[in-house]
Design an enzyme around this catalytic site. Structure first.
Site, PDB file in Angstrom:
ATOM      1  N   CYS A  17      -5.528  -1.608  18.659  1.00 46.92           N
ATOM      2  CA  CYS A  17      -6.656  -2.377  19.178  1.00 46.92           C
ATOM      3  C   CYS A  17      -7.492  -1.470  20.084  1.00 46.92           C
ATOM      4  CB  CYS A  17      -6.253  -3.602  19.974  1.00 46.92           C
ATOM      5  SG  CYS A  17      -5.213  -4.745  19.095  1.00 46.92           S
ATOM      6  N   ARG A  57      -8.711   2.500  15.913  1.00 46.36           N
ATOM      7  CA  ARG A  57      -7.522   1.910  16.532  1.00 46.36           C
ATOM      8  C   ARG A  57      -7.108   0.591  15.884  1.00 46.36           C
ATOM      9  NH1 ARG A  57      -6.506   4.240  21.487  1.00 46.36           N
ATOM     10  NH2 ARG A  57      -5.262   2.452  22.075  1.00 46.36           N
ATOM     11  N   TRP A  77      -6.006  -4.740  15.739  1.00 46.93           N
ATOM     12  CA  TRP A  77      -4.967  -4.443  14.757  1.00 46.93           C
ATOM     13  C   TRP A  77      -3.910  -5.511  14.979  1.00 46.93           C
ATOM     14  CZ3 TRP A  77       0.244  -3.195  14.602  1.00 46.93           C
ATOM     15  CH2 TRP A  77       0.707  -2.634  13.401  1.00 46.93           C
ATOM     16  N   ASN A  81      -4.857  -5.427  24.444  1.00 50.60           N
ATOM     17  CA  ASN A  81      -4.250  -4.457  23.533  1.00 50.60           C
ATOM     18  C   ASN A  81      -2.785  -4.351  23.954  1.00 50.60           C
ATOM     19  OD1 ASN A  81      -3.499  -2.196  22.051  1.00 50.60           O
ATOM     20  ND2 ASN A  81      -4.483  -0.754  23.458  1.00 50.60           N
ATOM     21  N   GLY A  82      -1.877  -4.772  23.087  1.00 47.54           N
ATOM     22  CA  GLY A  82      -0.457  -4.706  23.442  1.00 47.54           C
ATOM     23  C   GLY A  82       0.274  -5.929  22.916  1.00 47.54           C
ATOM     24  N   GLU A  97       5.030  15.698   4.581  1.00 46.07           N
ATOM     25  CA  GLU A  97       3.695  15.413   5.103  1.00 46.07           C
ATOM     26  C   GLU A  97       2.713  15.139   3.958  1.00 46.07           C
ATOM     27  OE1 GLU A  97       2.456  14.549   7.753  1.00 46.07           O
ATOM     28  OE2 GLU A  97       0.360  15.132   7.744  1.00 46.07           O
ATOM     29  N   LYS A 128       0.604  11.695   3.583  1.00 47.36           N
ATOM     30  CA  LYS A 128      -0.871  11.687   3.498  1.00 47.36           C
ATOM     31  C   LYS A 128      -1.312  10.912   2.268  1.00 47.36           C
ATOM     32  CE  LYS A 128      -1.815  12.573   6.633  1.00 47.36           C
ATOM     33  NZ  LYS A 128      -1.281  13.101   7.846  1.00 47.36           N
ATOM     34  N   GLU A 164      -0.800   7.041   2.582  1.00 48.46           N
ATOM     35  CA  GLU A 164      -1.671   6.291   3.481  1.00 48.46           C
ATOM     36  C   GLU A 164      -3.126   6.293   3.039  1.00 48.46           C
ATOM     37  OE1 GLU A 164      -1.638   7.728   7.534  1.00 48.46           O
ATOM     38  OE2 GLU A 164      -1.407   9.786   6.899  1.00 48.46           O
ATOM     39  N   HIS A 219      20.171  15.474  -6.724  1.00 45.42           N
ATOM     40  CA  HIS A 219      21.145  14.467  -6.294  1.00 45.42           C
ATOM     41  C   HIS A 219      20.586  13.044  -6.387  1.00 45.42           C
ATOM     42  CE1 HIS A 219      23.718  17.740  -5.062  1.00 45.42           C
ATOM     43  NE2 HIS A 219      22.656  18.287  -4.514  1.00 45.42           N
ATOM     44  N   LYS A 232      -4.957   4.120  14.221  1.00 45.87           N
ATOM     45  CA  LYS A 232      -4.768   5.507  14.636  1.00 45.87           C
ATOM     46  C   LYS A 232      -3.734   5.644  15.744  1.00 45.87           C
ATOM     47  CE  LYS A 232      -5.914   9.845  14.710  1.00 45.87           C
ATOM     48  NZ  LYS A 232      -5.372  10.586  13.582  1.00 45.87           N
TER      49      LYS A 232
HETATM   50  C1  F6R Z   1      -0.242   9.894   9.806  1.00 44.57           C
HETATM   51  C2  F6R Z   1      -0.400   9.585  11.207  1.00 44.57           C
HETATM   52  C3  F6R Z   1       0.731   8.933  11.913  1.00 44.57           C
HETATM   53  C4  F6R Z   1       0.886   9.527  13.313  1.00 44.57           C
HETATM   54  C5  F6R Z   1       1.934   8.731  14.108  1.00 44.57           C
HETATM   55  C6  F6R Z   1       2.179   9.336  15.477  1.00 44.57           C
HETATM   56  O1  F6R Z   1      -1.378  10.514   9.281  1.00 44.57           O
HETATM   57  O2  F6R Z   1      -1.424   9.829  11.778  1.00 44.57           O
HETATM   58  O3  F6R Z   1       1.909   9.026  11.193  1.00 44.57           O
HETATM   59  O4  F6R Z   1       1.254  10.861  13.198  1.00 44.57           O
HETATM   60  O5  F6R Z   1       1.509   7.412  14.251  1.00 44.57           O
HETATM   61  O6  F6R Z   1       1.027   9.341  16.238  1.00 44.57           O
HETATM   62  P1  F6R Z   1       0.852  10.294  17.489  1.00 44.57           P
HETATM   63  O7  F6R Z   1       0.884  11.688  17.006  1.00 44.57           O
HETATM   64  O8  F6R Z   1      -0.474   9.905  18.062  1.00 44.57           O
HETATM   65  O9  F6R Z   1       1.991   9.997  18.424  1.00 44.57           O
END
Ligand code: F6R
Length: 611
Positions: free
Chosen positions: A2, A27, A73, A99-100, A484, A488, A491, A507, A606
């Site tokens: 949020c 966010r 969110w 937010n929370g 990774e 990517k 998502e 395995h 984010k």
């Molecule tokens: C994936 C992504 C998330 C963040 C995760 C941790 O692209 O962005 O998996 O890496 O939410 O976030 P931070 O690094 O802000 O603690």
């Protein structure tokens, strides 16, 4: 999660809030709303992205000099108009954004229901707001006092902004566990979840601390703790330009941020990696060299992409420093009873510096006496502030929901850290140290080389965009890169993808392989190279489609693979800084080919400030 924005001052509040919400949309973006005070309270809210709110208020009375806005969110209650914030209290006099999560909202709600309160949403926020209203009525006290009493009784995390219809100047704010920045202008104040809505107006900000309440008016900022004692606001100067939070001619933040990586890695190394002097200068390490070189164990705590950076750091630190490393998902670490020994170093890795699970894990470890080292991108964020020492990644604001430049920034910091500690301990030779310093210094240029022409990657993305599943495989330093790559793609394209150590595929996952399965091999030239060549053959023998990331001019891999993306050669310790870039581009272009809003993929946000 949020995003929240508030404004009080001489400007029209609505345009300031709307622009701020657009900047904070990363966010959360399932609904948004504003509350404006001008001879009474006006609240407008709408399910969907901020643009839909903007559309829906055309022609409405938006005149006000104080207001609050929210982009959501969802946690409690599905995304809908009625669950959107701001919420209004039963009397119609108070409006609040939050937010929370309020964990004990159910018993509070039940009490309020017994007293005759009604609720028009499913949110915990509306419960907290009416709880405050009820306390104010029963105690015949000020709104500020009622808020203070309520906050002492709730369990959970919050950043809230509260306005009252009869006070067209004041915003009352409070935080615990969710971020809040206040920008100080001339006769005006700005409140936001991060500095991006503020930077355009002022560079002077105050980061509000947990358990603080702020009473904000155009010409006044009062900070108090929950004991009603005044606190001195600590004013910080923002080191950030507006251009850093705009798209700068790119279609999406994600592709802009991928292309920024040569510069962001360079910024991260600048002033730290001194090639001519064969030195690494990092004050966060130098000031605590004893604790770091004598660490019996390092525990890396992170989530998502940052956790993948942590896995690579495990390889780096164990190889170069000979210190045992464990890498933990913060969400698991915080809920078990982890064993922390004196002399353990906890390394927290986080782009936002606000991830709730990471933050709480650190608080727990700190209570048990661990030394906390933060590798954080967002300057002044909560994780940066609770760490004993740290190093910023200096990647600049990352706005695309998928983390890209923050990841390579993390790897650059972690590589320098491992090199510095290892060299101080004497666990790497002078020769290897020099070689790695020089290789690291050359990385920004090699990143530019990869990014010069992305048409091949774009064509590969178009070719495989309709696949239902992907497998990503790698070994050694490239195994976390495979993880990774899979994250990517999931998502950004909504395609199911799994990452595995290439040898582990025998395995189990090899059963998935047929002519329809694209298998991405991160197969650059390193000490595992011969082994991964065999793994590629195993997939080809089962008719899998192989997409390889190979070192420039490697004809062995490219002759076996169906498609190849090349990256320049470097030392294997820092190879992930290069090998991840084609994977970021692949997921971006697959997402674009599928028509997905890559900067705002569904269900994500984010900054994950809820557990
Ligand atoms: C994936 C992504 C998330 C963040 C995760 C941790 O692209 O962005 O998996 O890496 O939410 O976030 P931070 O690094 O802000 O603690």
């Amino acid at each position: 999660m949020c995003g929240i924005v508030g404004y009080t001052g001489g400007k029209e509040a609505y345009p300031v809030i709307l622009k701020g919400l657009k900047r904070l949309e990363y966010r959360g973006y399932d609904s948004s709303g504003v509350a404006l005070i001008n001879s009474g309270l006006k609240v407008y809210k709408k399910k969907g992205k901020v643009a839909e709110l903007e559309e829906s208020v055309i022609g409405k009375d938006l005149h006000a000099h104080v207001g609050i806005g929210h982009t959501r969110w969802a946690t409690h209650g599905e995304p809908s108009d009625r669950n959107a914030h701001p919420h209004v209290s039963n009397s119609g006099e108070l409006a609040m954004i939050h937010n929370g999560i309020i964990e004990n909202y159910v018993p509070i709600k039940n009490d309020l229901l017994k007293k005759g309160y009604t609720f028009s949403s499913d949110t915990d926020t509306e419960v907290l707001l009416n709880f405050i209203e009820d306390i104010k009525k029963n105690n015949n006290c000020t709104l500020e006092e009622a808020l203070r009493i309520a906050l002492k009784r709730i369990v959970g995390a919050y950043c809230i902004l509260l306005v009252a219809a009869d006070d067209p100047e004041t915003i009352i704010a409070a935080r615990k566990g969710s971020p809040l920045v206040i920008g100080i202008g001339k006769g005006e104040h700005f409140l936001a979840s991060d500095a991006s809505p503020i930077i355009e107006y002022t560079k002077e900000v105050v980061y509000v601390n947990d358990y603080e309440i702020a009473i904000v008016r155009p010409n006044e900022l009062i900070l108090k703790n929950l004991g009603n004692e005044k606190q001195t606001p600590f004013i910080t100067k923002l080191d950030m330009e507006l251009a850093a939070i705009e798209k700068g001619g790119y279609d999406h933040f994600m592709i802009k941020e991928i292309h920024e990586q040569s510069d962001t890695i360079h910024d991260c190394l600048r002033g730290r990696l001194l090639v001519e002097q064969s030195q690494i200068v990092m004050s966060g390490i130098e000031d605590h060299l004893e604790a770091l070189t004598h660490a019996q164990r390092m525990v890396i705590v992170a989530c998502g992409t940052s956790w993948h950076a942590g896995l690579i750091a495990e390889y780096m630190i164990e190889e170069l420093c000979r210190i045992p490393v464990e890498v933990e998902y913060a969400s698991e670490f915080r809920y078990r009873n982890p064993i922390i020994h004196k002399g353990d170093v906890i390394i927290a890795i986080s782009q936002s510096g606000e991830t709730a699970d990471t933050l709480v894990a650190l608080e727990k470890a700190k209570e048990q006496g661990a030394f906390i080292f933060g590798v954080v991108n967002a300057v002044g964020s909560s994780i940066a502030r609770i760490s004993h020492a740290g190093a910023y990644t200096h990647a600049g604001p990352e706005i695309g929901v998928a983390s890209t430049k923050a990841f390579t920034g993390q790897l650059a910091v972690l590589a320098m850290m491992a090199l510095k500690i290892g060299y101080s301990k004497g666990t790497i030779s002078h020769e290897r140290y020099l070689k790695l310093i020089n290789e690291l210094d050359a990385i920004p240029e090699k990143v530019t080389e990869i990014l010069q022409d992305t048409s091949n990657i774009q064509a590969i993305a178009t070719k495989y965009k309709d696949a239902h599943d992907f497998l990503f495989l790698g070994r050694g330093y490239n195994f976390p890169v495979a993880l990774e790559g899979a994250l990517k793609l999931k998502e950004i394209s909504y395609i199911h993808a799994e990452g595995y150590p290439a040898a582990e595929m025998k395995h189990g996952p090899i059963a998935l392989v047929d002519e329809n399965l694209p298998v991405v091999f991160v197969a650059t030239k390193d000490s595992y190279y011969e082994k991964i060549v065999s793994n590629v053959q195993e997939i080809k023998a089962r008719k899998g489609k192989v997409i390889a990331i190979a070192t420039t001019s490697d004809t062995v891999i490219s002759s076996m693979a169906d498609d190849t993306m090349f990256v320049p050669d470097t030392d294997e310790v820092i190879a992930p800084l290069l090998s991840v870039i084609p994977l970021q581009l692949l997921s971006y272009y697959v997402g674009i080919a599928k028509g997905i809003d890559v900067d705002k993929p569904r269900n994500l946000a984010k900054s994950v400030t809820v557990e």
